[in-house]
Design an enzyme around this catalytic site. Structure first.
Site, PDB file in Angstrom:
ATOM      1  CB  CYS A 105      -0.961   0.006   1.179  1.00 15.32           C
ATOM      2  SG  CYS A 105      -2.113  -1.373   1.144  1.00 15.32           S
ATOM      3  CG  HIS A 245      -2.951   3.742   2.214  1.00 17.22           C
ATOM      4  ND1 HIS A 245      -3.565   3.331   1.048  1.00 17.22           N
ATOM      5  CD2 HIS A 245      -2.926   2.653   3.022  1.00 17.22           C
ATOM      6  CE1 HIS A 245      -3.885   2.058   1.157  1.00 17.22           C
ATOM      7  NE2 HIS A 245      -3.512   1.616   2.348  1.00 17.22           N
ATOM      8  CG  ASN A 275      -6.460  -0.442   1.700  1.00 18.28           C
ATOM      9  OD1 ASN A 275      -5.852  -0.056   0.705  1.00 18.28           O
ATOM     10  ND2 ASN A 275      -5.857  -0.936   2.762  1.00 18.28           N
TER      11      ASN A 275
HETATM   12  N1  COA Z   1     -17.645  -7.079  11.265  1.00 19.09           N
HETATM   13  C1  COA Z   1     -18.112  -7.194  12.516  1.00 19.09           C
HETATM   14  N2  COA Z   1     -17.325  -7.402  13.584  1.00 19.09           N
HETATM   15  C2  COA Z   1     -16.004  -7.483  13.357  1.00 19.09           C
HETATM   16  C3  COA Z   1     -15.448  -7.389  12.074  1.00 19.09           C
HETATM   17  C4  COA Z   1     -16.333  -7.179  11.000  1.00 19.09           C
HETATM   18  N3  COA Z   1     -15.919  -7.053   9.734  1.00 19.09           N
HETATM   19  N4  COA Z   1     -14.103  -7.508  12.163  1.00 19.09           N
HETATM   20  C5  COA Z   1     -13.826  -7.693  13.453  1.00 19.09           C
HETATM   21  N5  COA Z   1     -14.975  -7.694  14.184  1.00 19.09           N
HETATM   22  C6  COA Z   1     -15.133  -7.846  15.627  1.00 19.09           C
HETATM   23  C7  COA Z   1     -14.051  -8.703  16.209  1.00 19.09           C
HETATM   24  O1  COA Z   1     -14.395 -10.069  16.181  1.00 19.09           O
HETATM   25  C8  COA Z   1     -14.005  -8.185  17.628  1.00 19.09           C
HETATM   26  O2  COA Z   1     -15.072  -8.718  18.366  1.00 19.09           O
HETATM   27  P1  COA Z   1     -14.900  -9.114  19.914  1.00 19.09           P
HETATM   28  O3  COA Z   1     -14.587  -7.813  20.617  1.00 19.09           O
HETATM   29  O4  COA Z   1     -16.228  -9.687  20.256  1.00 19.09           O
HETATM   30  O5  COA Z   1     -13.776 -10.088  19.950  1.00 19.09           O
HETATM   31  C9  COA Z   1     -14.269  -6.711  17.453  1.00 19.09           C
HETATM   32  O6  COA Z   1     -14.953  -6.564  16.203  1.00 19.09           O
HETATM   33  C10 COA Z   1     -13.024  -5.869  17.432  1.00 19.09           C
HETATM   34  O7  COA Z   1     -12.081  -6.532  16.589  1.00 19.09           O
HETATM   35  P2  COA Z   1     -10.730  -5.876  16.145  1.00 19.09           P
HETATM   36  O8  COA Z   1      -9.983  -6.807  15.231  1.00 19.09           O
HETATM   37  O9  COA Z   1     -10.033  -5.331  17.373  1.00 19.09           O
HETATM   38  O10 COA Z   1     -11.336  -4.685  15.292  1.00 19.09           O
HETATM   39  P3  COA Z   1     -10.670  -3.321  14.907  1.00 19.09           P
HETATM   40  O11 COA Z   1     -11.401  -2.224  15.532  1.00 19.09           O
HETATM   41  O12 COA Z   1      -9.183  -3.382  15.064  1.00 19.09           O
HETATM   42  O13 COA Z   1     -10.991  -3.261  13.369  1.00 19.09           O
HETATM   43  C11 COA Z   1      -9.840  -3.571  11.327  1.00 19.09           C
HETATM   44  C12 COA Z   1     -10.509  -4.251  12.494  1.00 19.09           C
HETATM   45  C13 COA Z   1      -9.306  -4.640  10.389  1.00 19.09           C
HETATM   46  C14 COA Z   1     -10.872  -2.723  10.595  1.00 19.09           C
HETATM   47  C15 COA Z   1      -8.708  -2.665  11.870  1.00 19.09           C
HETATM   48  O14 COA Z   1      -7.872  -3.424  12.700  1.00 19.09           O
HETATM   49  C16 COA Z   1      -7.892  -2.046  10.808  1.00 19.09           C
HETATM   50  O15 COA Z   1      -8.360  -1.224  10.052  1.00 19.09           O
HETATM   51  N6  COA Z   1      -6.582  -2.382  10.787  1.00 19.09           N
HETATM   52  C17 COA Z   1      -5.671  -1.772   9.882  1.00 19.09           C
HETATM   53  C18 COA Z   1      -5.941  -2.345   8.547  1.00 19.09           C
HETATM   54  C19 COA Z   1      -5.163  -1.681   7.497  1.00 19.09           C
HETATM   55  O16 COA Z   1      -4.987  -0.500   7.503  1.00 19.09           O
HETATM   56  N7  COA Z   1      -4.738  -2.523   6.590  1.00 19.09           N
HETATM   57  C20 COA Z   1      -4.148  -2.143   5.401  1.00 19.09           C
HETATM   58  C21 COA Z   1      -2.814  -1.580   5.609  1.00 19.09           C
HETATM   59  S1  COA Z   1      -2.378  -0.972   4.081  1.00 19.09           S
END
Ligand code: COA
Length: 319
Positions: A105, A245, A275
């Site tokens: 990315c 980004h 993204n």
């Molecule tokens: N829909 C519903 N619930 C979801 C979910 C989805 N798509 N993805 C995760 N959850 C749930 C998890 O199971 C967790 O539940 P729990 O608390 O009961 O265990 C809760 O939501 C929080 O999960 P978590 O993984 O901590 O979520 P988050 O707030 O970190 O969001 C991302 C997840 C992937 C959106 C976030 O981590 C993110 O954006 N990361 C960076 C990604 C990125 O930038 N990637 C590209 C780099 S170029």
């Protein structure tokens, strides 16, 4: 410049039907509402070609004038030949140099830096820089940690020498390979070539440790912007537009808050495209460009981060 996105729109509501998620969760936790996805046998080179054609037309440049075709992608059509060579074939170009670069990315920031070196050294006059990715081809739609985030698209620039003090003023590039396992497609390369086992275990899909990538992105975003500004001899107050980004609205909000940048100066379109990896910065910039908002002399900062781990920023004075 030119961009291209596939016609097919996949909304959060569509995703609700295929994976355990909800529109409300995706909006609140990422800011994404819908994304574009390729269909059938459309490949990254197809997106790249359409963005490139738009950029060539926009610049009034004929493909025969292009000395180098540089494609940044982490979803190439195949391991080899390069997607750049496939793009060259589809553009009926012969003789220009062509190669791919992969910085996930952060690809467009790395690509802009490398492309401009060829111009600065005088080796090439005209470089066609294309950022194109079709991540949805590698998504496990049952994995809600990745399926809700990515979309497909491409953006391209025709780059030439600018007047002194204009164009790319500075770049800051960085990487930390110790984070390589946080975001990857494990199979399909020489480590895990395609096999029945790799398919059975789903190793051809994007794997992401979302929370660790999130923490990394929040940490390096303001630092990358500041370092690139320092190299250009500018400050945050000099920025006319920040083009980050488009990964997650919470990462962008955290970064701009720590930098003290007003949201009016920040280009955000991840609600519509998700993204799109290396295409996300040109796609966001194009929103400004097409509305005629960019003026000669405007200071733009691109900031990106992604697998590798890689990150970086460019400072550009619009020409
Ligand atoms: N829909 C519903 N619930 C979801 C979910 C989805 N798509 N993805 C995760 N959850 C749930 C998890 O199971 C967790 O539940 P729990 O608390 O009961 O265990 C809760 O939501 C929080 O999960 P978590 O993984 O901590 O979520 P988050 O707030 O970190 O969001 C991302 C997840 C992937 C959106 C976030 O981590 C993110 O954006 N990361 C960076 C990604 C990125 O930038 N990637 C590209 C780099 S170029």
């Amino acid at each position: 410049m030119g961009v291209y996105v596939p016609n097919k729109i996949l909304t959060n509501n569509d995703l609700e039907k295929i994976v355990d998620t909800s529109d409300a969760w995706i909006r609140a936790r990422t800011g994404i509402v819908e994304r574009r996805v390729v269909e059938g046998d459309t490949a990254t080179s197809d997106l790249a070609v359409l963005a490139a054609k738009a950029a060539l037309e926009d610049g009034g440049v004929h493909i025969d004038e292009v000395d180098l075709i540089l494609v940044t992608t982490s979803t190439p059509d195949m391991i080899f030949p390069s997607t750049a060579c496939l793009v060259q074939k589809k553009l009926n170009s012969r003789g220009a140099a062509a190669f791919d670069m992969q910085a996930a990315c952060t690809g467009f920031i790395y690509g802009m830096t490398v492309a401009s070196q060829f111009i600065e050294t005088g080796m090439y006059k005209t470089v066609l820089l294309i950022g194109a990715d079709a991540f949805t081809k590698h998504i496990n739609w049952k994995d809600r940690g990745t399926s809700v985030i990515f979309g497909d698209g491409a953006g391209a620039f025709v780059l030439r020498e600018a007047d002194k003090g204009y164009g790319l003023l500075s770049s800051y590039l960085a990487a930390d390979g110790s984070g390589a396992d946080l975001l990857k497609i494990p199979a399909g390369g020489s480590y895990h070539p395609g096999s029945e086992e790799s398919v059975r275990e789903g190793l051809h899909f994007v794997y992401m440790n979302g929370s660790e990538v999130f923490k990394f992105a929040v940490r390096i975003f303001p630092e990358a912007v500041q370092r690139a500004l320092d190299k250009a001899g500018l400050t945050v107050d000099d920025i006319d537009y920040l083009v980050p980004h488009q990964a997650n609205i919470r990462i962008i909000n955290s970064g701009i808050e720590r930098l003290g940048i007003n949201k009016d100066k920040v280009v955000i379109n991840l609600d519509r495209y998700g993204n799109t990896s290396t295409a996300s910065i040109p796609l966001a910039l194009y929103d400004l460009y097409k509305t005629g908002s960019l003026k000669r002399g405007d200071v733009l900062v691109f900031v990106g981060f992604g697998a590798g781990l890689t990150w970086g920023a460019n400072v550009i004075r619009w020409y």
